[in-house]
Design an enzyme around this catalytic site. Sequence first.
Site, short mmCIF file in Angstrom:
data_model
loop_
_atom_site.label_atom_id
_atom_site.label_comp_id
_atom_site.label_asym_id
_atom_site.label_seq_id
_atom_site.Cartn_x
_atom_site.Cartn_y
_atom_site.Cartn_z
N GLU A 1 -7.34 -8.02 8.41
CA GLU A 1 -6.78 -7.54 7.14
C GLU A 1 -6.38 -8.77 6.30
OE1 GLU A 1 -3.66 -4.64 7.52
OE2 GLU A 1 -3.87 -4.02 5.43
N TYR B 1 8.84 -0.03 9.67
CA TYR B 1 7.48 -0.57 9.80
C TYR B 1 6.64 0.34 10.71
CZ TYR B 1 3.88 -4.13 10.63
OH TYR B 1 2.70 -4.82 10.71
N ASP C 1 -0.20 -7.24 14.02
CA ASP C 1 0.77 -6.42 13.27
C ASP C 1 1.76 -5.66 14.17
OD1 ASP C 1 0.06 -7.23 10.78
OD2 ASP C 1 -1.09 -5.45 10.26
N HIS D 1 -6.63 -10.22 13.56
CA HIS D 1 -6.63 -9.07 12.65
C HIS D 1 -7.21 -9.52 11.32
CE1 HIS D 1 -5.55 -5.50 10.64
NE2 HIS D 1 -4.30 -5.76 10.32
N ASP E 1 -4.04 -9.88 4.49
CA ASP E 1 -2.78 -10.62 4.54
C ASP E 1 -2.75 -11.61 5.70
OD1 ASP E 1 -2.78 -8.24 6.01
OD2 ASP E 1 -0.62 -8.07 6.01
N HIS F 1 -3.77 -1.80 14.08
CA HIS F 1 -3.97 -0.57 13.36
C HIS F 1 -5.29 -0.56 12.58
CE1 HIS F 1 -2.67 -1.99 9.17
NE2 HIS F 1 -2.53 -3.02 9.92
N HIS G 1 4.06 -10.35 11.27
CA HIS G 1 5.08 -10.18 10.21
C HIS G 1 6.47 -10.21 10.85
CE1 HIS G 1 2.20 -8.93 7.12
NE2 HIS G 1 1.71 -8.03 7.94
N HIS H 1 0.82 -1.22 0.00
CA HIS H 1 0.00 0.00 0.00
C HIS H 1 0.86 1.27 0.00
CE1 HIS H 1 -2.56 -3.19 1.20
NE2 HIS H 1 -2.22 -3.16 2.45
#
Lengths: 49, 359
Positions: free
Chosen positions: B84, B195, B167, B82, B86, B148, B228, B28
């Site tokens: 999201e 990050y 994250d 989370h 990914d 986030h 991650h 992104h």
Amino acid sequence: MKETEDNLAEMKVEKAGEGIRVKNVPNADLLSRCYELGKAMAEKVRSRL
Amino acid sequence: MKNTFKAVPVTEDVWWVGAIDWNIRDFHGYQTRRGSTYNAYLILTDTVTLIDTVKAPFREEMMARIASVIDPGKIDYIVSNHSEMDHSGSLPEVIAAVNPKKVFASAVGAKTLKELFSIDREITAVKDGETLSLGNRTLTFLETRMLHWPDSMFSYLNEEELLFSQDAFGMHYASLERFADESDPAILAYEAATYYANIILPYSPLVLKLIERVTAAGLSFRTIAPDHGPIWRKETGGIIGNYAKWAAQKPEAKAVVVYATMWHSTEMMARAISEGLAAGGLHVKLMSMDEVHRSDVVYELLGAGALAVGSPTLNNHLLPNMADILTYLTGLKPRNLIGAAFGSSSAPLSAPTAGAGRR
């Protein structure tokens, strides 16, 4: 330059002084103003440390 | 072919079963030069539990790692910290393949997962502080809304003092070393900061509150397992301390001068301002948007006390790459900066508006 200043204001950046804009090529006087602006910014930062 | 994807033991009961994305270079708008990992974790206790999943194209890699330690059909619970994509992109197919007894998420997470994937089964919403028995182990859920995403939560494995931090405390770094203590500290320092700057920075006030809350609750962490990058074990205080420092955004004696130039006039101004900043005692990072990536600018701004921004005028506006970095920066909300704008324009300073010449 207004767009830049608007963005800086949105980031709540405190202005160190008036922005500097030049037509075509900066001369020695204008570059001195830039130098002084840098020094003024540094002084403000150091007062916050 | 024999399965070469193996699960990696994190503790006696917890295994890393994620996937490595060696080739991703953009997240992104955030340049991920070292790729990334999508971390998922398997808790092999009385109740077998999968924490998070992976990006959809990496589902088979994750399933293969799970299968290296247990029949995936034996997974009882899936927890989505989370939603999201990914970390949840493969969730619908994993649910279909595994048919777990229950799927858990925060209240917002449960709603989001249903909206994203039209999942046709109940997702159990858990509350902040709620516990879930896994038989001989217990998970505690901590809501971390807006860190986030609105759905975000942590899961804490009480007996192991292990935090599944989604994250937070992560980084985009593809490697075969699963643990921070096996990795190059310089790379970790750079990637963790990058990050934070590119993802977590706008939520810094919430980071400070969360650290306060966790400290007050007396929670300790032997292991921090993010979604991650490498897992933090042995020494978890360093990354928490860094988050506290980055979130405070206390200015240091450093300035970032970012600019673009057409015919070097704005560049001359940028260099003169930089000289003045240095003469005033600041360490200066001069960055041309013609040469650097926006992600690098945000990294350099962590801890900076000043930001000077210069652009020539093009068709009465900023140069496009300066509009890019300013849009990115306003979204990331760096704070406590002293600043100034500068720039050059060729004649005329103000171009005629459309139609003016026809009157």
